[in-house]
Design a protein around this motif. Sequence first.
Motif, short mmCIF file in Angstrom:
data_model
loop_
_atom_site.label_atom_id
_atom_site.label_comp_id
_atom_site.label_asym_id
_atom_site.label_seq_id
_atom_site.Cartn_x
_atom_site.Cartn_y
_atom_site.Cartn_z
N THR A 140 0.79 -1.15 0.20
CA THR A 140 0.14 -0.01 0.08
C THR A 140 0.80 1.28 -0.04
O THR A 140 1.61 1.19 0.97
CB THR A 140 -0.80 0.08 1.32
OG1 THR A 140 -1.71 -1.30 1.16
CG2 THR A 140 -1.76 1.15 1.21
N ASN A 141 0.67 1.96 -0.87
CA ASN A 141 1.31 3.33 -1.03
C ASN A 141 0.29 4.28 -0.30
O ASN A 141 -0.97 4.37 -0.60
CB ASN A 141 1.47 3.74 -2.57
CG ASN A 141 2.24 5.08 -2.70
OD1 ASN A 141 2.01 6.04 -1.96
ND2 ASN A 141 2.93 5.21 -3.77
N ASN A 142 0.89 5.08 0.61
CA ASN A 142 -0.05 5.96 1.50
C ASN A 142 -0.61 7.25 0.58
O ASN A 142 -1.77 7.52 0.59
CB ASN A 142 0.82 6.84 2.50
CG ASN A 142 0.75 5.72 3.75
OD1 ASN A 142 -0.09 5.02 3.94
ND2 ASN A 142 2.00 5.71 4.15
N GLU A 144 -2.00 6.62 -2.31
CA GLU A 144 -3.18 6.00 -3.26
C GLU A 144 -4.43 6.69 -2.55
O GLU A 144 -5.52 6.64 -3.49
CB GLU A 144 -3.26 4.68 -2.83
CG GLU A 144 -2.31 3.79 -3.70
CD GLU A 144 -2.13 2.25 -3.33
OE1 GLU A 144 -3.24 1.43 -2.99
OE2 GLU A 144 -0.90 1.86 -3.37
N LYS A 145 -4.75 6.92 -1.47
CA LYS A 145 -5.85 7.21 -0.79
C LYS A 145 -6.17 8.69 -1.49
O LYS A 145 -7.45 9.51 -1.58
CB LYS A 145 -6.16 7.43 0.55
CG LYS A 145 -5.32 8.30 1.45
CD LYS A 145 -5.55 8.11 2.93
CE LYS A 145 -4.61 9.16 3.76
NZ LYS A 145 -3.52 8.04 4.01
#
Length: 151
Positions: A140-142, A144-145
């Motif tokens: 998960t890449n932060n 992305e959100k």
Amino acid sequence: MERTFIAIKPDGVQRGLISEIISRFERKGFKLVGIKIMVPSKGFAQKHYHALKERPFFNGLSNFLSSGPVIAMVWEGEGVIRYGRKLIGATDPQNSEPGTIRGDLAVVVGRNIIHGSDGPETAKDEISLWFKPEELVSYTNNAEKWIYGQN
Ligand code: GTP
Ligand code: MG
């Protein structure tokens, strides 16, 4: 999530365009999940380009791909196969739009610096030709959100 195979060909590597090309995919919001540098053998290059084996330029193209280091990558993201091709631009840099990688950075079709899978089936085949499953990283890449929103 969708994945595509992208390679910086020997001309792109020799011309010092690795970071420029990676940066365009990265800034767009796509995620790098696999990367390595290698010199493909001629046989490997022929496998990669097997769909073009009847074309007159097949031998030259395979020789060229195996002539030096290539950066092999897998990029992930929504619509990355189709949009990756848009970032790359038309096959012949004489026809690639300015703003695309080939439009901005290449001049002739035989030295068009980058490869990108042309559809879901080829993406799947090319990823498994170039990478072992354990060489690909799911994370998960932060950002992305912020790239995709929450819902
Ligand atoms: P890739 O992303 O590299 O697969 O390019 P593409 O999908 O835009 O084009 P295609 O798969 O049809 O051709 C593969 C590669 O062959 C191209 O990227 C070019 O480097 C090369 N190629 C295609 N057409 C020609 C041609 O008419 N002459 C020469 N010399 N090379 C060509
Ligand atoms: Mg192609």
